[in-house]
Design an enzyme around this catalytic site. Structure first.
Site, PDB file in Angstrom:
ATOM      1  N   GLY A  53       1.126  -1.329   0.204  1.00 50.43           N
ATOM      2  CA  GLY A  53      -0.161  -0.279  -0.311  1.00 50.43           C
ATOM      3  C   GLY A  53       0.902   1.020  -0.541  1.00 50.43           C
ATOM      4  CB  CYS A  80       5.231  -4.437  -0.274  1.00 53.90           C
ATOM      5  SG  CYS A  80       6.339  -2.803  -0.469  1.00 53.90           S
ATOM      6  CE1 TYR A  81       1.837   1.201   6.470  1.00 54.87           C
ATOM      7  CE2 TYR A  81      -0.293  -0.688   5.453  1.00 54.87           C
ATOM      8  CZ  TYR A  81       0.508   1.159   5.935  1.00 54.87           C
ATOM      9  OH  TYR A  81      -0.263   1.410   7.083  1.00 54.87           O
ATOM     10  CG  HIS A 170       4.926  -6.221  -4.608  1.00 54.01           C
ATOM     11  ND1 HIS A 170       4.047  -5.858  -4.255  1.00 54.01           N
ATOM     12  CD2 HIS A 170       6.377  -4.954  -4.294  1.00 54.01           C
ATOM     13  CE1 HIS A 170       4.294  -4.949  -3.588  1.00 54.01           C
ATOM     14  NE2 HIS A 170       5.355  -4.041  -3.598  1.00 54.01           N
ATOM     15  CD  GLU A 172       2.181  -8.820  -4.894  1.00 53.01           C
ATOM     16  OE1 GLU A 172       2.849  -9.491  -4.638  1.00 53.01           O
ATOM     17  OE2 GLU A 172       2.224  -7.554  -4.594  1.00 53.01           O
ATOM     18  CG  ASP A 232      -8.246  -3.709 -23.890  1.00 52.75           C
ATOM     19  OD1 ASP A 232      -7.804  -5.654 -24.114  1.00 52.75           O
ATOM     20  OD2 ASP A 232      -7.361  -2.472 -23.255  1.00 52.75           O
ATOM     21  CE  LYS A 378      -3.233  -4.768 -23.303  1.00 59.21           C
ATOM     22  NZ  LYS A 378      -4.546  -3.552 -23.936  1.00 59.21           N
TER      23      LYS A 378
END
Ligand code: XMP
Length: 522
Positions: A53, A80-81, A170, A172, A232, A378
Site C-alpha cells: 500500500g 511490502c507495506y 512483491h 505477485e 480490448d 491484458k
C-alpha cells in the site's frame, strides 16, 4: 472448519488483484477484503495475505489490521507495506529507507531458520521486484530474518510459532522470478489449502457467462461501443456481437492522434468480424481542445470528455440506445484509482487517468456502462481473444493508449508534432516487423520530447526535437522491463528516423523499468 481460500486484506496496492490472480492460478480461491475487516471467522480462510500500500506506518494513524486476527492462529503473509504493518504491530521499528529499492533487485535467502516452507525450492539468490521507500530497521523479538538484499538487511522475516511470514518484495508480479512458487508454498504448504479451481476452464466459462449476462442486462436495447481497433475493444465488440448481434453499434472516432493507416486497419478488423462501424472524423475537434494544454492529466481528461460528447451525440442519432460499452481492463482501473473493491475512506493513490476510466468526466449520461473485461488483465484478454477466434494480427498487436499520440507528445500538442511522431512510429513498427522483433517485445513506441538539441547534418547546424524509443517486456503491463534490443536494430532505427523524419535529430533509448516509471510517459 476452513474454506480452503486465502483472504487478502487490501491496503490499496497496485498489485492486490495480481495476488488474487496468482492464487487462483494455483487453483485456490482468493477473496479481497478491505484491510480493516475484522470478522475473519465468517470467511474461514486458510491463510491471510496483507497487501502492499502507499502508506508509511510511522505516519499519523496508519492503516493497520485488527489485532484480533493474531489470536486466530491463521498463517499470515505480509507483502511490502503488509510486511511493515506486521513488524510495527509487534513492536518493530520502521523508518524511511536510506537506499530506496524500485524494480529489479537481487534477493538472498538467509538459511538460519529450519522448516521455512516459504522458500522451499527457491535458490539462495534470485531476482525479485521491489517498490518501497520505507524499511524495517529493527524486527520484533521472536521474529527471524530469512532474507536480505544488498541494500536492506531485512527483506524477509518470519515468526514460525505464530505462522507469520513477510516479504519486502512483491512475489505477485511476474518479474519476481520465483514469486509464484513462493505464493504456492504459502498457499499449499503453509496454509494447507486444497486446490479446487480448474483454471483452464476459466476462459471458456468467462465467455459463456459474459455473453449471457450481456443479453440479460441489455434486454432489447441498443448498445454503442467505442471501437479503437485494439485488442480490448475488439474482444468487447466480439462478445457483444455474439450476444446481441445487430443491437451493437460500433463507433470509431478518428481523433487525428492515431498511428498512420490506423483507420484502414480498423475497417479491416471490423470486416473480419462482420461488424458495422461508423467512422467519425473528429481530428479538428481534438486538435482544438488540446490547443495550449501541456499538463498530462488535463490532456487525458479533456480527451475523455470529448469522446463522451461524441458518443452522446452519436447515440442520439440511433434509436433505443440504453448502454455504452467500453473495453476497460483491470489495469486501467487500478492506475486510475477506481478499484471497486476498495473502501470509501481509502483509495489507491492515483497514477494516471486511463482515458476510458478516470479520464471520463463524472457527468450524468443517459446510458449505463457495460465493461465486460474490467476485471481482467491484458494477457487474459488476449487468451479470450484467441478463444473467440480473433485474428492473431489483432490479438498480438501492441497496445495503443486511448488518448493516443497526445500522451506520447510530451507537453503541448500541435499538428506539426503529430506529423513528426506519426512518421517516426511508422518507421519503428516497420523495422520491428522486418527484424522479427515485433512479437518479442510487448510494446514499442516513440515519444516526442519538447526538448531541442543541436546537431549537424550535411555540414549544417540543426536544432530539432529529441525522440525517445521505448520498448518493453511485460506479461500484464503492471510491471515491465525495457527490452534488450540488438544494437544494429537501434542503429537502423536511429538512422532511418533521423534521415527520414524532418524535425528529429536525436534519438535516445528509455532504459527504465516499471516501477519506478510507467510505460507511457504521461
Ligand atoms: P502505463 O503508462 O500506465 O501503461 O504504465 C500501462 C498500459 O496501459 C496503456 N495505457 C492506456 N490504455 N487508455 C488505454 O486504453 C489509456 O488512457 C492508457 N494509458 C496507458 C499503455 O499503453 C500500456 O500498455
Amino acid at each position: 472448519m476452513k474454506n480452503h481460500c486465502i483472504l487478502i486484506l487490501d491496503f490499496g496496492s497496485q498489485y492486490t488483484h495480481l495476488i488474487a490472480r496468482k492464487i487462483r492460478e494455483i487453483g485456490v480461491n482468493a477473496k479481497i477484503y478491505p484491510y480493516h475487516t475484522s470478522d475473519i471467522k465468517s470467511i474461514m480462510p486458510n491463510g491471510i495475505i496483507l497487501s502492499g500500500g502507499p502508506f508509511s506506518v510511522y505516519e499519523n494513524n496508519p492503516p493497520l489490521i485488527s489485532r484480533s486476527i493474531f489470536k486466530l492462529n491463521i498463517p499470515i503473509l505480509g507483502i511490502c507495506y503488509g510486511m511493515q504493518v506486521l513488524a510495527f504491530m509487534f513492536g518493530g521499528k520502521i523508518s524511511p529507507s536510506k537506499y530506496k529499492e524500485y524494480g529489479k533487485t537481487n534477493f538472498f535467502i538467509k538459511n538460519e531458520v529450519n522448516d521455512n516452507l516459504l522458500f522451499h525450492g527457491i535458490p539462495n539468490k534470485s531476482i525479485v521486484w521491489m517498490s518501497h521507500c520505507d524499511e524495517i530497521k529493527q524486527i520484533p523479538t521472536n521474529f527471524k530474518i530469512i532474507g536480505y538484499t544488498n541494500y536492506s538487511s531485512i527483506s524477509a522475516y518470519c515468526y514460525l510459532e505464530k505462522h507469520i511470514y513477510a516479504l519486502q518484495f512483491h512475489p505477485e508480479v511476474t518479474h519476481t522470478k520465483f514469486g509464484k512458487l513462493i505464493i504456492k508454498n504459502f498457499v499449499l504448504k503453509i496454509c494447507k489449502c486444497v486446490t479446487q479451481l480448474k483454471s483452464n476452464k476459466f476462459f471458456t466459462q468467462f465467455i459463456k457467462t459474459t455473453i449471457n449476462n450481456i443479453k440479460k442486462t441489455t434486454k432489447n436495447k441498443n448498445v454503442i461501443l467505442g471501437l479503437s481497433g485494439g485488442i480490448d475493444s475488439c474482444v468487447t465488440a466480439y462478445l457483444l456481437h455474439k450476444s446481441i448481434g445487430d443491437h451493437l453499434y460500433c463507433i470509431f472516432v478518428d481523433t487525428g492522434l492515431l498511428m498512420e493507416y490506423e483507420t484502414k486497419k480498423i475497417i479491416l478488423s471490423c470486416q473480419q468480424i462482420n461488424i458495422n462501424i461508423k467512422i467519425i472524423d473528429a481530428k479538428k475537434r481534438f486538435l482544438s481542445i488540446l490547443n495550449g494544454v501541456s499538463d498530462p492529466e488535463q490532456k487525458r481528461k479533456l480527451i475523455g470528455k470529448e469522446f463522451l460528447d461524441i458518443f452522446q451525440e452519436e447515440a442520439k442519432k440511433i434509436q433505443n440506445v440504453g448502454f455504452i460499452a467500453q473495453g476497460t481492463i483491470y489495469s486501467d482501473m487500478i492506475e486510475s484509482s477506481i478499484d471497486p473493491k476498495l473502501t470509501q475512506n481509502m483509495n489507491h493513490f492515483m497514477i494516471k487517468s486511463h482515458h476510458n476510466v478516470g479520464g471520463m468526466p463524472k457527468v450524468d449520461i443517459d446510458f449505463k456502462l457495460i465493461e465486460p473485461l474490467k476485471m481482467l488483465f491484458k494477457d487474459e484478454v488476449k487468451k479470450i481473444g484467441e478463444k473467440l477466434g480473433i485474428s492473431k494480427e489483432i490479438v498480438y498487436r501492441h497496445p495503443f493508449p486511448g488518448p493516443g499520440l497526445s500522451i506520447r507528445i510530451i507537453g503541448e500538442v500541435n499538428q506539426q508534432k503529430i506529423d513528426i511522431i506519426k512518421k517516426a512510429e511508422s518507421i519503428l513498427i516497420h523495422e520491428l516487423k522486418k527484424y522479427n522483433i515485433y512479437q518479442h517485445v510487448d510494446q514499442a513506441f516513440i515519444i516526442l520530447l519538447p526538448i531541442k538539441s543541436v546537431g549537424v547534418m550535411g555540414d549544417k547546424r540543426t536544432y530539432e526535437y529529441t525522440a525517445v524509443l521505448r520498448a518493453i517486456n511485460t506479461e500484464d503491463f503492471m510491471t515491465s522491463t525495457f527490452a534488450y534490443l540488438p544494437y544494429d536494430f537501434l542503429e537502423t532505427i536511429s538512422n532511418r528516423i533521423i534521415n527520414e523524419v524532418e524535425g528529429i535529430n536525436r534519438i535516445v533509448y528509455d532504459i527504465t523499468s516499471k516501477p519506478p516509471s510507467t510505460i507511457e510517459w504521461e
